[in-house]
Structures are given as structure tokens and as C-alpha cells.
Motif scaffolding. Structure first.
Motif, PDB file in Angstrom:
ATOM      1  N   HIS A 134     -19.638  14.494 -10.555  1.00 51.77           N
ATOM      2  CA  HIS A 134     -20.823  13.928  -9.895  1.00 51.77           C
ATOM      3  C   HIS A 134     -21.060  14.476  -8.481  1.00 51.77           C
ATOM      4  CE1 HIS A 134     -19.789  10.939 -13.021  1.00 51.77           C
ATOM      5  NE2 HIS A 134     -21.090  10.764 -13.101  1.00 51.77           N
ATOM      6  N   ILE A 135     -20.125  15.250  -7.970  1.00 50.13           N
ATOM      7  CA  ILE A 135     -20.260  15.723  -6.597  1.00 50.13           C
ATOM      8  C   ILE A 135     -21.229  16.897  -6.532  1.00 50.13           C
ATOM      9  CG2 ILE A 135     -18.286  17.313  -6.743  1.00 50.13           C
ATOM     10  CD1 ILE A 135     -17.635  16.626  -3.844  1.00 50.13           C
TER      11      ILE A 135
ATOM     12  N   PHE B  67       0.830  -1.203   0.000  1.00 47.83           N
ATOM     13  CA  PHE B  67       0.000   0.000   0.000  1.00 47.83           C
ATOM     14  C   PHE B  67       0.871   1.263   0.000  1.00 47.83           C
ATOM     15  CE2 PHE B  67      -4.159  -1.754   2.051  1.00 47.83           C
ATOM     16  CZ  PHE B  67      -4.281  -2.631   0.976  1.00 47.83           C
ATOM     17  N   VAL B  68       1.843   1.308   0.925  1.00 47.87           N
ATOM     18  CA  VAL B  68       2.699   2.489   1.031  1.00 47.87           C
ATOM     19  C   VAL B  68       3.543   2.652  -0.233  1.00 47.87           C
ATOM     20  CG1 VAL B  68       4.577   3.579   2.322  1.00 47.87           C
ATOM     21  CG2 VAL B  68       2.755   2.383   3.548  1.00 47.87           C
ATOM     22  N   SER B  69       4.046   1.536  -0.750  1.00 45.70           N
ATOM     23  CA  SER B  69       4.870   1.590  -1.964  1.00 45.70           C
ATOM     24  C   SER B  69       4.086   2.155  -3.136  1.00 45.70           C
ATOM     25  CB  SER B  69       5.397   0.195  -2.306  1.00 45.70           C
ATOM     26  OG  SER B  69       6.238  -0.293  -1.285  1.00 45.70           O
ATOM     27  N   TYR B  70       2.839   1.718  -3.281  1.00 45.84           N
ATOM     28  CA  TYR B  70       1.995   2.255  -4.349  1.00 45.84           C
ATOM     29  C   TYR B  70       1.852   3.768  -4.204  1.00 45.84           C
ATOM     30  CZ  TYR B  70      -2.109   3.451  -7.088  1.00 45.84           C
ATOM     31  OH  TYR B  70      -2.969   4.060  -7.970  1.00 45.84           O
ATOM     32  N   GLY B  71       1.607   4.210  -2.966  1.00 46.78           N
ATOM     33  CA  GLY B  71       1.444   5.637  -2.738  1.00 46.78           C
ATOM     34  C   GLY B  71       2.674   6.436  -3.100  1.00 46.78           C
ATOM     35  N   VAL B  72       3.846   5.920  -2.726  1.00 47.99           N
ATOM     36  CA  VAL B  72       5.101   6.622  -3.005  1.00 47.99           C
ATOM     37  C   VAL B  72       5.404   6.620  -4.502  1.00 47.99           C
ATOM     38  CG1 VAL B  72       7.603   6.564  -2.648  1.00 47.99           C
ATOM     39  CG2 VAL B  72       6.064   6.156  -0.719  1.00 47.99           C
ATOM     40  N   ILE B  73       5.228   5.486  -5.151  1.00 47.95           N
ATOM     41  CA  ILE B  73       5.493   5.384  -6.591  1.00 47.95           C
ATOM     42  C   ILE B  73       4.603   6.340  -7.382  1.00 47.95           C
ATOM     43  CG2 ILE B  73       5.313   3.861  -8.605  1.00 47.95           C
ATOM     44  CD1 ILE B  73       6.126   1.548  -6.720  1.00 47.95           C
ATOM     45  N   ALA B  74       3.354   6.473  -6.926  1.00 50.18           N
ATOM     46  CA  ALA B  74       2.396   7.333  -7.630  1.00 50.18           C
ATOM     47  C   ALA B  74       2.773   8.810  -7.557  1.00 50.18           C
ATOM     48  CB  ALA B  74       0.996   7.128  -7.064  1.00 50.18           C
ATOM     49  N   LEU B  75       3.653   9.172  -6.638  1.00 50.75           N
ATOM     50  CA  LEU B  75       4.096  10.562  -6.551  1.00 50.75           C
ATOM     51  C   LEU B  75       4.921  10.966  -7.767  1.00 50.75           C
ATOM     52  CD1 LEU B  75       5.162  10.753  -2.782  1.00 50.75           C
ATOM     53  CD2 LEU B  75       3.139  11.798  -3.823  1.00 50.75           C
ATOM     54  N   GLU B  76       5.576   9.970  -8.391  1.00 49.56           N
ATOM     55  CA  GLU B  76       6.469  10.255  -9.521  1.00 49.56           C
ATOM     56  C   GLU B  76       6.021   9.610 -10.826  1.00 49.56           C
ATOM     57  OE1 GLU B  76       8.848  12.367  -9.335  1.00 49.56           O
ATOM     58  OE2 GLU B  76       8.699  12.681  -7.169  1.00 49.56           O
ATOM     59  N   SER B  77       5.101   8.689 -10.760  1.00 47.69           N
ATOM     60  CA  SER B  77       4.665   7.969 -11.960  1.00 47.69           C
ATOM     61  C   SER B  77       3.642   8.794 -12.747  1.00 47.69           C
ATOM     62  CB  SER B  77       4.040   6.624 -11.570  1.00 47.69           C
ATOM     63  OG  SER B  77       3.409   6.019 -12.678  1.00 47.69           O
ATOM     64  N   ASP B  78       3.960   9.105 -14.002  1.00 51.26           N
ATOM     65  CA  ASP B  78       3.046   9.882 -14.833  1.00 51.26           C
ATOM     66  C   ASP B  78       1.740   9.128 -15.074  1.00 51.26           C
ATOM     67  OD1 ASP B  78       4.871  11.933 -15.036  1.00 51.26           O
ATOM     68  OD2 ASP B  78       5.763  11.186 -16.897  1.00 51.26           O
ATOM     69  N   GLN B  79       1.835   7.818 -15.237  1.00 49.58           N
ATOM     70  CA  GLN B  79       0.637   7.019 -15.491  1.00 49.58           C
ATOM     71  C   GLN B  79      -0.293   7.028 -14.288  1.00 49.58           C
ATOM     72  OE1 GLN B  79       1.475   3.044 -16.808  1.00 49.58           O
ATOM     73  NE2 GLN B  79      -0.677   2.494 -17.031  1.00 49.58           N
ATOM     74  N   LEU B  80       0.278   6.856 -13.090  1.00 45.79           N
ATOM     75  CA  LEU B  80      -0.545   6.856 -11.879  1.00 45.79           C
ATOM     76  C   LEU B  80      -1.061   8.259 -11.558  1.00 45.79           C
ATOM     77  CD1 LEU B  80       1.433   4.348  -9.618  1.00 45.79           C
ATOM     78  CD2 LEU B  80      -0.652   3.950 -10.943  1.00 45.79           C
ATOM     79  N   LYS B  81      -0.280   9.275 -11.894  1.00 48.64           N
ATOM     80  CA  LYS B  81      -0.770  10.646 -11.719  1.00 48.64           C
ATOM     81  C   LYS B  81      -1.974  10.903 -12.624  1.00 48.64           C
ATOM     82  CE  LYS B  81       3.437  13.086 -10.248  1.00 48.64           C
ATOM     83  NZ  LYS B  81       4.425  14.128 -10.623  1.00 48.64           N
ATOM     84  N   LEU B  82      -1.895  10.378 -13.850  1.00 46.39           N
ATOM     85  CA  LEU B  82      -3.017  10.510 -14.773  1.00 46.39           C
ATOM     86  C   LEU B  82      -4.244   9.801 -14.230  1.00 46.39           C
ATOM     87  CD1 LEU B  82      -4.165  11.388 -17.501  1.00 46.39           C
ATOM     88  CD2 LEU B  82      -3.222   9.281 -18.492  1.00 46.39           C
ATOM     89  N   PHE B  83      -4.028   8.631 -13.628  1.00 52.55           N
ATOM     90  CA  PHE B  83      -5.130   7.885 -13.020  1.00 52.55           C
ATOM     91  C   PHE B  83      -5.758   8.697 -11.896  1.00 52.55           C
ATOM     92  CE2 PHE B  83      -6.482   4.147 -10.244  1.00 52.55           C
ATOM     93  CZ  PHE B  83      -7.660   3.957 -10.934  1.00 52.55           C
ATOM     94  N   ASN B  84      -4.921   9.335 -11.081  1.00 54.66           N
ATOM     95  CA  ASN B  84      -5.422  10.215 -10.019  1.00 54.66           C
ATOM     96  C   ASN B  84      -6.291  11.332 -10.592  1.00 54.66           C
ATOM     97  OD1 ASN B  84      -4.290   8.919  -7.816  1.00 54.66           O
ATOM     98  ND2 ASN B  84      -2.444  10.178  -7.791  1.00 54.66           N
ATOM     99  N   SER B  85      -5.796  11.944 -11.665  1.00 54.73           N
ATOM    100  CA  SER B  85      -6.520  13.061 -12.280  1.00 54.73           C
ATOM    101  C   SER B  85      -7.856  12.616 -12.864  1.00 54.73           C
ATOM    102  CB  SER B  85      -5.660  13.695 -13.381  1.00 54.73           C
ATOM    103  OG  SER B  85      -4.470  14.232 -12.847  1.00 54.73           O
ATOM    104  N   GLU B  86      -7.882  11.427 -13.465  1.00 60.93           N
ATOM    105  CA  GLU B  86      -9.126  10.913 -14.028  1.00 60.93           C
ATOM    106  C   GLU B  86     -10.168  10.681 -12.938  1.00 60.93           C
ATOM    107  OE1 GLU B  86      -7.856   7.434 -16.061  1.00 60.93           O
ATOM    108  OE2 GLU B  86      -7.202   8.511 -17.867  1.00 60.93           O
ATOM    109  N   ILE B  87      -9.708  10.155 -11.796  1.00 59.00           N
ATOM    110  CA  ILE B  87     -10.627   9.941 -10.667  1.00 59.00           C
ATOM    111  C   ILE B  87     -11.145  11.278 -10.150  1.00 59.00           C
ATOM    112  CG2 ILE B  87     -10.778   9.150  -8.279  1.00 59.00           C
ATOM    113  CD1 ILE B  87      -8.855   6.922  -8.993  1.00 59.00           C
ATOM    114  N   LYS B  88     -10.250  12.266 -10.039  1.00 59.68           N
ATOM    115  CA  LYS B  88     -10.651  13.590  -9.573  1.00 59.68           C
ATOM    116  C   LYS B  88     -11.707  14.190 -10.499  1.00 59.68           C
ATOM    117  CE  LYS B  88      -8.885  18.321  -9.258  1.00 59.68           C
ATOM    118  NZ  LYS B  88      -9.741  18.749  -8.140  1.00 59.68           N
ATOM    119  N   GLU B  89     -11.498  14.084 -11.805  1.00 60.92           N
ATOM    120  CA  GLU B  89     -12.454  14.629 -12.774  1.00 60.92           C
ATOM    121  C   GLU B  89     -13.810  13.942 -12.657  1.00 60.92           C
ATOM    122  OE1 GLU B  89     -10.702  14.261 -16.607  1.00 60.92           O
ATOM    123  OE2 GLU B  89      -9.076  15.682 -16.182  1.00 60.92           O
TER     124      GLU B  89
END
Length: 256
Positions: A79-80, A52-74
Motif C-alpha cells: 500500500h505504500i 514492551f521491551v520483553s516483547y521486542g526481545v522475544i520477537a528476535l527469536e520467535s518464529d511466530q512473531l517474525k512471521l507477524f513482522n513479515s506479514e506487516i511488512k508485506e
């Protein structure tokens, strides 16, 4: 929002599936102080929180995971309608349940005093870890309010309490532990729903919370031996560690 809830749900279920097969056994010690109900260290117990922690840390620098974060935010923002601040309270629910169950006649593995020491120790570990990472990573929140997004402290607090509830009452009923983790997962989901955290913040917070409580159980025999006075039969005292978000210290509890 459905994607977030499903993902967090499966992260929780995955943890239980592996935890049930891991070497999560009880230590049986013959020394004077009763440590026969403490969690025994096993490296396998580190797997899930470390992932869990490793995923969180990797996502700080991973462009693909950052994009995934942005898609979830959008998707969330689309819908909010309004924010629901239940996560400000639900983060404490598992820990409160773990401490108060005994008052309702449901006994856990440890006494109320021992649970309080374990909870205090885990809160110190969790609090220091979260605060240090927030300062070091300087990650901006999805709502742009500040730069203390990573990791999610609310989620870490909720999963810390859920792990305590699980360890104390899983032998009474596995549903106590499962309910605690469902509340913790819901807390993480609402942190994303309220636009306060990215997905990786929540996942990392969950790992930190779980690991903090496990570490508190592993450290408990040492802490109890160091700060408990067993020499007198008429007077006993103990030091309980505390962390209030700004200050770390110990509180004295004495009986006469």
C-alpha cells in the motif's frame, strides 16, 4: 497500515490505563534541595516498559512473531506509494514541547533547569541503551539498508519525550501527556510505514524511551546533589550530562 496504527494506539492507551492506577506519586522531602516534585520509585512503574521491551526481545527469536513482522511488512509494501519522513522530526516534538511549555506560560512540576537535567539524563540512558542493543543484536532493517534495526531509536526518542511531557504536565491537563504519547505512537507507526523498522523494534523502542525518562526522574535527586554547588550564595554551578550519539560527557552551567 490500519493494523499497525490500531495496535500502536492500543499499546499507548493500555499504558495510560495502567499508569493512572499505578503508584505514580510525588515524593515529599524535607531536605534543603527541593525534591518535592520528583517521581517516586515504584516497581509497578516498570511493568509497562518491561512488557514492551520483553516483547521486542522475544520477537528476535520467535518464529511466530517474525512471521507477524513479515506479514506487516508485506502489507505495508503493498500500500505504500512514497515514504513520508515526518518521523525524522516528530521524534523530537514531545521533548521540545516539554521544555518550551514554560515559555508559553504553562508551568510544569520542575524548573527549566531541572527539566533540562532530567531530559539530558534520560537521553544518555536511552542513547546508550539503544546503541548497545543495535550493536549487540545486529538485526537487519526491513529495507535491507543496514543491520541496526533493533530497537527503534526514533521511537525511543519520541516516547522518552512523551513520558517527560506526561510527568511534567499531567497535573495541569492530562491532554498534554496524551498528545505527547499520540505523537510518539505516530512516530513509531511511520518508522514501520517507511520500511525502516519491524514492529518489535518499535515496541521495544517505546519501552526503552519510557523507562529512560522514569529512571532519569528517580536519579535526579542524586545527580543534582552530586553536581550542584550549594555552598555559595553568590555563585551557583551545575553539571548537566549530555550524549550526542557518539560521546558521553557533562556540560558546566554557572551563574555569578
Amino acid at each position: 497500515m490500519h493494523k499497525i496504527i490500531v495496535l500502536l494506539f492500543f499499546l499507548t492507551i493500555s499504558y495510560f490505563s495502567i499508569a493512572q492506577n499505578a503508584s505514580d506519586r510525588i515524593v515529599k522531602d524535607s531536605i534543603k534541595v527541593d525534591y518535592n516534585k520528583q517521581l517516586k520509585f515504584n516497581y509497578k512503574q516498570l511493568i509497562i516498559p518491561t512488557v514492551f521491551v520483553s516483547y521486542g526481545v522475544i520477537a528476535l527469536e520467535s518464529d511466530q512473531l517474525k512471521l507477524f513482522n513479515s506479514e506487516i511488512k508485506e502489507e505495508v509494501n503493498e500500500h505504500i506509494d512514497q515514504k513520508i519522513t515526518i518521523d525524522d522530526f516528530s521524534q523530537y516534538t514531545p521533548a521540545i514541547a516539554a521544555i518550551s511549555m514554560e515559555a508559553l506560560g504553562v508551568k510544569g512540576k520542575n524548573s527549566l533547569k531541572d527539566k533540562a537535567i532530567i531530559l539530558s539524563t534520560s537521553y544518555i540512558i536511552m542513547g546508550l541503551t539503544v546503541k548497545s542493543l543495535k550493536t549487540a543484536t545486529h538485526e537487519q532493517r526491513p529495507d535491507g539498508s543496514d543491520f541496526y534495526s533493533f530497537p527503534s531509536g526514533h521511537t525511543a526518542t519520541a516516547f522518552m519525550g512523551a513520558e517527560l511531557l506526561y510527568q511534567e504536565y499531567k497535573d495541569v491537563s492530562i491532554w498534554y501527556g496524551i498528545s505527547g504519547y499520540l505523537v510518539a505512537a505516530g512516530t513509531g507507526a511511520f518508522r514501520i510505514y517507511n520500511d525502516r523498522h519491524w514492529l518489535n523494534d518499535v515496541v521495544a523502542g517505546a519501552g526503552i524511551g519510557i523507562l529512560s525518562t522514569k529512571a532519569a526522574y528517580w536519579l535526579f535527586p542524586t545527580i543534582n546533589k552530586l553536581f550542584t554547588n550549594n555552598k555559595s550564595t553568590t555563585k551557583k554551578s551545575a553539571f548537566i550530562p549530555f550524549y550526542n550519539g557518539k560521546t558521553v560527557g557533562f556540560g558546566l552551567v554557572a551563574t555569578f
